[in-house]
Design an enzyme around this catalytic site. Structure first.
Site, short mmCIF file in Angstrom:
data_model
loop_
_atom_site.label_atom_id
_atom_site.label_comp_id
_atom_site.label_asym_id
_atom_site.label_seq_id
_atom_site.Cartn_x
_atom_site.Cartn_y
_atom_site.Cartn_z
N LYS A 1 72.35 88.38 89.16
CA LYS A 1 72.76 89.48 89.97
C LYS A 1 72.23 90.78 89.21
O LYS A 1 71.80 91.78 89.83
CB LYS A 1 74.12 89.72 90.36
CG LYS A 1 74.72 88.59 91.49
CD LYS A 1 73.74 88.68 92.69
CE LYS A 1 74.28 87.62 93.70
NZ LYS A 1 73.56 87.89 94.97
N TYR B 1 75.64 83.51 86.90
CA TYR B 1 75.78 84.17 87.94
C TYR B 1 75.45 85.75 87.80
O TYR B 1 74.76 86.11 88.51
CB TYR B 1 76.77 83.85 88.78
CG TYR B 1 76.92 84.76 90.22
CD1 TYR B 1 76.48 84.41 91.09
CD2 TYR B 1 77.96 85.63 90.23
CE1 TYR B 1 76.43 85.09 92.30
CE2 TYR B 1 77.98 86.39 91.44
CZ TYR B 1 77.19 86.04 92.50
OH TYR B 1 77.36 86.74 93.56
#
Ligand SMILES: NC(=O)c1ccc[n+]([C@@H]2O[C@H](COP(=O)([O-])OP(=O)(O)OC[C@H]3O[C@@H](n4cnc5c(N)ncnc54)[C@H](OP(=O)(O)O)[C@@H]3O)[C@@H](O)[C@H]2O)c1
Length: 268
Positions: A172, A168
């Protein structure tokens, strides 16, 4: 929240495309655009859950009778669907002024060595490849006008990776890098490239992370007061409703108990 007449007049008549509009930050952003524009806005709301999008459309159009809301199913992780989605947009909303790349998700807290390939794939497909594909497909519309807004939702996770978030956080960080390149490439235009990086916001995000385990999701917010989706929606709409020459390039938004990805003050 109302930004007064100048914000409303700057938003008036705009067409805004929001991905991940069925829940959390995306849903709140749809309502905030309607509110801040005094209803003088066209919204294309996309996500995978069609019934939810349709009920949001009904709610917004009832509250803001001047508004036009077009709900369209779009799974951004299915890259092959993106061309047809854009090519088949109804004529009245084809001329997009604002793109809010908000759709995103996290699966699990597994550490490197134990991360399922399927989780890696879905996080990158949704958070990175989908965002890039949609942005690329819409570039000709923005470039033809020479102006408009591309708002990418990053995260504190993209600035400060943490254990259990390898994939994750990497997605990002990729969003951040892509966003900064795009802003530099568009320097000679009035196309504003805006990144909004939330800290902890209570939405369906943690429920998705823990695959529907509500107890585990609730534990994330134990002893703290997270942001609500509307807090981030206000920042997005504020950025888009500045004068054309003002670029709110980057914002990091925390609740008051949070000072980094993992530094939280918990009252337990
Ligand atoms: N909540 C936080 O603490 C936090 C912090 C930093 C950044 N963010 C970021 O904020 C953004 C919004 O998240 P949220 O907190 O509002 O979470 P959320 O309540 O779970 O909302 C996520 C939205 O993305 C949509 N979505 C997920 N996968 C999709 C796909 N493949 N195609 C299209 N839409 C998809 C979901 O709709 P469907 O399920 O209907 O498709 C939903 O509308 C994400 O990019 C997230 O990474 C959140």
């Amino acid at each position: 929240m109302s930004f007064g007449t100048s914000a409303a007049s700057r938003l008036a008549g705009k067409t805004v495309l929001i991905t991940g509009a069925s829940s959390g930050i995306g849903r709140a952003t749809a309502f905030e655009f309607a509110n801040a524009s005094g209803g003088d806005i066209k919204l294309i709301l996309t996500a995978r859950r069609e019934a939810t999008l349709v009920s949001i459309k009904e709610e917004i159009e009832k509250a803001y009778p001047k508004s036009k809301v077009v709900p369209i199913v779009l799974d951004v992780s299915k890259l092959s669907a993106i061309d047809a989605f854009v090519d088949n947009l109804p004529q009245e909303v084809k001329d997009i002024d604002v793109l809010v790349n908000n759709a995103g998700m996290v699966h699990g807290v597994d550490q490197v060595g134990s991360i399922a390939q399927s989780d890696i794939d879905i996080m990158f497909q949704t958070n990175v490849f989908g965002l890039i594909a949609l942005t690329q497909k819409l570039m000709p519309i923005f470039k033809a006008k020479g102006k408009g807004d591309i708002v990418n939702i990053g995260s504190i996770a993209g600035r400060e990776p943490y254990p259990g978030g390898a994939i994750y956080c990497a997605t990002k960080a990729a969003v951040k890098s892509f966003t900064e390149t795009l802003r530099k490439e568009l320097i000679a235009t009035r196309i504003r490239v805006i990144e909004v990086d939330p800290g902890q916001v209570e939405t369906e995000f943690s429920v998705v992370r823990f695959r529907g385990d509500k107890d585990k999701a609730d534990a994330v917010y134990k002893g703290v007061e997270p942001l609500i989706a509307e807090d981030i929606a206000e920042v997005i709409v504020f950025a888009v409703s500045r004068r054309e020459n003002v670029v709110i390039a980057d914002t990091l938004v925390f609740p008051s108990h949070q000072a980094s990805a993992l530094i939280m003050h918990r009252k337990l």
